[in-house]
Design a protein around this motif. Structure first.
Motif, mmCIF file in Angstrom:
data_model
loop_
_atom_site.group_PDB
_atom_site.id
_atom_site.type_symbol
_atom_site.label_atom_id
_atom_site.label_comp_id
_atom_site.label_asym_id
_atom_site.label_seq_id
_atom_site.Cartn_x
_atom_site.Cartn_y
_atom_site.Cartn_z
ATOM 1 N N PRO A 71 31.615 29.536 26.771
ATOM 2 C CA PRO A 71 30.865 28.420 27.368
ATOM 3 C C PRO A 71 29.343 28.615 27.363
ATOM 4 O O PRO A 71 28.609 27.636 27.189
ATOM 5 N N ASP A 72 28.864 29.852 27.529
ATOM 6 C CA ASP A 72 27.414 30.079 27.515
ATOM 7 C C ASP A 72 26.826 29.832 26.129
ATOM 8 O O ASP A 72 25.724 29.289 25.999
ATOM 9 N N HIS A 73 27.552 30.220 25.087
ATOM 10 C CA HIS A 73 27.087 29.980 23.721
ATOM 11 C C HIS A 73 27.127 28.492 23.402
ATOM 12 O O HIS A 73 26.164 27.937 22.858
ATOM 13 N N VAL A 74 28.226 27.855 23.737
ATOM 14 C CA VAL A 74 28.366 26.416 23.482
ATOM 15 C C VAL A 74 27.247 25.640 24.174
ATOM 16 O O VAL A 74 26.621 24.759 23.586
ATOM 17 N N ALA A 75 26.960 25.986 25.431
ATOM 18 C CA ALA A 75 25.906 25.303 26.189
ATOM 19 C C ALA A 75 24.530 25.574 25.583
ATOM 20 O O ALA A 75 23.691 24.666 25.488
ATOM 21 N N PHE A 76 24.272 26.819 25.153
ATOM 22 C CA PHE A 76 22.979 27.141 24.554
ATOM 23 C C PHE A 76 22.765 26.338 23.272
ATOM 24 O O PHE A 76 21.688 25.771 23.061
ATOM 25 N N VAL A 77 23.782 26.279 22.439
ATOM 26 C CA VAL A 77 23.671 25.519 21.198
ATOM 27 C C VAL A 77 23.411 24.041 21.498
ATOM 28 O O VAL A 77 22.518 23.426 20.910
ATOM 29 N N ARG A 78 24.164 23.492 22.408
ATOM 30 C CA ARG A 78 24.048 22.066 22.738
ATOM 31 C C ARG A 78 22.714 21.739 23.412
ATOM 32 O O ARG A 78 22.041 20.770 23.034
ATOM 33 N N ASP A 79 22.334 22.541 24.400
ATOM 34 C CA ASP A 79 21.197 22.204 25.249
ATOM 35 C C ASP A 79 19.849 22.725 24.762
ATOM 36 O O ASP A 79 18.808 22.173 25.125
ATOM 37 N N ARG A 80 19.863 23.781 23.962
ATOM 38 C CA ARG A 80 18.602 24.383 23.525
ATOM 39 C C ARG A 80 18.460 24.386 22.007
ATOM 40 O O ARG A 80 17.447 23.953 21.468
ATOM 41 N N TRP A 81 19.492 24.912 21.317
ATOM 42 C CA TRP A 81 19.391 25.074 19.861
ATOM 43 C C TRP A 81 19.213 23.730 19.153
ATOM 44 O O TRP A 81 18.264 23.548 18.393
ATOM 45 N N VAL A 82 20.126 22.819 19.390
ATOM 46 C CA VAL A 82 20.088 21.531 18.681
ATOM 47 C C VAL A 82 18.779 20.787 18.935
ATOM 48 O O VAL A 82 18.139 20.327 17.978
ATOM 49 N N PRO A 83 18.301 20.681 20.175
ATOM 50 C CA PRO A 83 17.060 19.929 20.363
ATOM 51 C C PRO A 83 15.770 20.673 19.975
ATOM 52 O O PRO A 83 14.754 20.040 19.731
ATOM 53 N N GLU A 84 15.805 22.022 19.901
ATOM 54 C CA GLU A 84 14.561 22.770 19.735
ATOM 55 C C GLU A 84 14.394 23.463 18.388
ATOM 56 O O GLU A 84 13.285 23.885 18.053
ATOM 57 N N VAL A 85 15.463 23.596 17.619
ATOM 58 C CA VAL A 85 15.378 24.284 16.332
ATOM 59 C C VAL A 85 15.209 23.256 15.218
ATOM 60 O O VAL A 85 15.983 22.308 15.105
ATOM 61 N N GLU A 86 14.189 23.471 14.414
ATOM 62 C CA GLU A 86 13.870 22.537 13.330
ATOM 63 C C GLU A 86 14.712 22.795 12.080
ATOM 64 O O GLU A 86 15.136 21.858 11.403
ATOM 65 N N ALA A 87 14.921 24.067 11.751
ATOM 66 C CA ALA A 87 15.695 24.433 10.569
ATOM 67 C C ALA A 87 16.261 25.830 10.775
ATOM 68 O O ALA A 87 15.655 26.656 11.459
ATOM 69 N N PHE A 88 17.428 26.082 10.165
ATOM 70 C CA PHE A 88 18.017 27.418 10.285
ATOM 71 C C PHE A 88 18.948 27.708 9.118
ATOM 72 O O PHE A 88 19.386 26.817 8.396
ATOM 73 N N LEU A 89 19.245 28.986 8.973
ATOM 74 C CA LEU A 89 20.220 29.478 8.013
ATOM 75 C C LEU A 89 21.042 30.539 8.730
ATOM 76 O O LEU A 89 20.478 31.472 9.322
ATOM 77 N N GLU A 90 22.345 30.389 8.687
ATOM 78 C CA GLU A 90 23.256 31.321 9.349
ATOM 79 C C GLU A 90 23.992 32.123 8.288
ATOM 80 O O GLU A 90 24.469 31.565 7.302
ATOM 81 N N ILE A 91 24.062 33.435 8.502
ATOM 82 C CA ILE A 91 24.720 34.337 7.556
ATOM 83 C C ILE A 91 25.635 35.268 8.353
ATOM 84 O O ILE A 91 25.208 35.843 9.355
#
Length: 97
Positions: A71-91
């Motif tokens: 739940p902490d990861h899901v919330a971080f992605v939803r509430d912070r990552w999606v609105p604040e990250v412009e571009a990313f690459l995951e490996i």
């Protein structure tokens, strides 16, 4: 072992209070069960335009899946990552030997 690395660029201006807060708040990811060797990294090469990276290790797929679904990861992605990250690459790497 799985090494999860994500490189990214924030929407915030470099050195801004918002940038610092995002990075500070992201340290909560290190406390999620199964996360090992968590690091926050700053890009120093002019060869790409990603400014930061997170790196972490998981003992196996079960630990990695637990992190992704936590739940902490899901919330971080939803509430912070999606609105604040412009571009990313995951490996996600596993050792060859």
């Amino acid at each position: 072992m799985i090494r999860h690395i994500v490189v990214f660029r924030l929407k915030h201006p470099k050195g801004s209070a918002a940038e610092k807060k995002f990075l500070a708040d992201a340290t909560l990811l290190a406390s999620i069960p199964g996360v090992g060797a968590f690091e926050q990294l700053r890009q120093v090469s002019p060869k790409n335009d990603y400014h930061f990276g997170f790196s972490m290790e998981f003992t196996d797929q079960q630990a990695y899946s637990g992190y992704n679904d936590h739940p902490d990861h899901v919330a971080f992605v939803r509430d912070r990552w999606v609105p604040e990250v412009e571009a990313f690459l995951e490996i996600d790497y596993v050792p060859l030997a």
